[in-house]
Enzyme design. Structure first.
Site, PDB file in Angstrom:
ATOM      1  CE  LYS A   1     -87.009  -6.404 -76.111  1.00  0.00           C
ATOM      2  NZ  LYS A   1     -86.225  -7.668 -75.464  1.00  0.00           N
TER       3      LYS A   1
ATOM      4  CG  ASN B   1     -77.082 -11.028 -66.843  1.00  0.00           C
ATOM      5  OD1 ASN B   1     -77.635 -10.899 -65.827  1.00  0.00           O
ATOM      6  ND2 ASN B   1     -78.188 -11.743 -67.823  1.00  0.00           N
TER       7      ASN B   1
END
Ligand code: C5P
Length: 398
Positions: A343, A210
């Site tokens: 998370k 990425n």
């Protein structure tokens, strides 16, 4: 930062990086450190005595044979009144003069006369940096106890690429704090930072990756070290130099990053700035996949471990503060707040990567989401984001 009451004599020599000395003065004075500046003749081609004076709040010295300056403060006294002499930027020329013991202007005379520790942050063209003469001079100076803050690698003002760019001011600040024995608010604390992309191999020559540059994560690692923390930076493949004063572990894949993070535990805080690939190729080919003329190969993907989620899970190894990043292109707050809950991390640094130039660029637009709510920061340089975030982390864990 506990630099209150300390005094630095800052020698600004010639080079395009001299403008960064202004930022260094700002950081030093903000930390409570007194700064008195000496500007060389070459340095004055790039910054003016007036700007150094305005930021340091003190008279700037330029001449060796100034009768007024000598009557107010002798040049020997100038260096002795400081706790540390800092040369930033240090040109190839001033390093050569220091190594040879030349004293032909105010700066070099002070450097020869001083009885105080000296720190130099070199900045120059890559070929000048790599020249055997410069390297020999650096070796001589290091042997004499001069602390060298190495330059960064990257594109240079002269159009070339390589090592030679002045280290970022927060990194120089950290080195100054260490040289002065000032612990900083994060002294004794260990912080893990992940940074950069991960590369997930398809075959021995291809990978999924990425656009992350690692600039933000690396800047955060440097800023935390500047506040005295022991920092382990787990970095994916980036073109940046390892930050000075930071233990950097290089990895390629998400699984390697996870293992390096686990090996670095325990920590007081963990900052997950890496753009970890969500998926990897299920069956990595041992040999380069060849074009056969048939249909293109289909890649089957499998999910990567979530490092942030692992770090933030309750347990004895959980760092006191776990910070995640959320790069979003839309519905920034809603998506980031959901990510914080999912998370289990304490803070989410949400950034809008929808605009061009954020990913891989030098600027960042942050919303910090904590238990208390969302704090929208103005568009800032990644260095400034790092400094602000590191200060907030220090408040939380020190
Ligand atoms: O789920 P998403 O990738 O959007 O979450 C981003 C945050 O989670 C970042 O802090 C990133 O460093 C972290 N992350 C991670 N491991 C993964 C994926 C993301 O640590 N496999």
């Amino acid at each position: 930062m506990t630099l209150a009451g300390k005094r630095v004599l800052l020698i600004v020599s010639g080079g395009i990086a001299a403008y960064k000395a202004l930022e260094l003065i700002r950081l030093l004075t903000k930390a409570g450190c007194g700064v008195r500046c000496v500007l060389t003749k070459a340095g004055a081609q790039f910054v003016t005595p007036l700007s150094l004076q305005a930021l340091s709040g003190e008279k700037v010295y330029t001449d060796l044979f100034s009768l007024t300056d000598e009557s107010e403060m002798g040049h020997i006294e100038l260096s002795r009144a400081a706790d540390l002499v800092v040369v930033a930027p240090a040109s190839a020329d001033i390093l050569a003069k220091m190594a040879a013991g030349l004293a032909d202007d105010l700066a070099t005379t002070l450097l020869l006369a001083t009885d105080k520790p000296v720190l130099a942050a070199p900045a120059m063209n890559v070929r000048m940096w790599q020249h055997a003469a410069t390297q020999a001079n650096l070796e001589t100076l290091a042997k004499r106890g001069v602390v060298i803050v190495p330059p960064d690698e990257g594109p240079m003002a002269c159009g070339e690429y390589g090592p030679g760019r002045l280290a970022e001011p927060p990194v120089i600040l950290g080195a100054i704090a260490r040289a002065l024995g000032a612990g900083g608010p994060l002294a004794g604390k260990h912080v893990i930072v992940t940074s950069g992309p991960t590369h997930e191999p398809i075959d021995p020559v291809r990978y999924l990756g990425n656009r992350s540059s690692g600039k933000q994560g690396h800047a955060i690692a440097a800023a935390l070290a500047g506040l005295g923390a022991r920092v382990t930076l787990v970095s994916g493949p980036v073109t940046l130099s390892d930050p000075f004063g930071v233990k950097t572990v290089h990895v390629e894949t998400a699984i390697e990053m996870l293992n390096a993070v686990k090996a670095a535990l325990p920590a007081d805080a963990a900052i997950c700035a890496a753009a970890v690939a969500d998926w990897r190729v299920a069956m990595q080919a041992d040999q380069k996949i060849k074009k056969t003329g048939d249909a293109p190969p289909a890649l089957t993907l499998t999910e990567n471990p979530d490092i942030l989620h692992m770090l933030a899970a309750p347990g004895p190894q959980r760092p006191r503060l776990v910070v995640g990043f959320a790069a979003e292109t839309e519905h920034l707050f809603t998506h980031a707040a959901a990510k914080r809950a999912r998370k289990n991390c304490d803070w989410i640094v949400a950034n809008n990567v929808g605009g061009t130039g954020i990913m891989g660029g030098d600027m960042n637009e942050i919303t910090l989401i904590t238990e208390a709510g969302a704090d929208v920061w103005p568009l800032m340089g990644k260095q400034d984001v790092a400094i602000k975030l590191a200060a907030l982390i220090a408040q939380e864990v020190s």
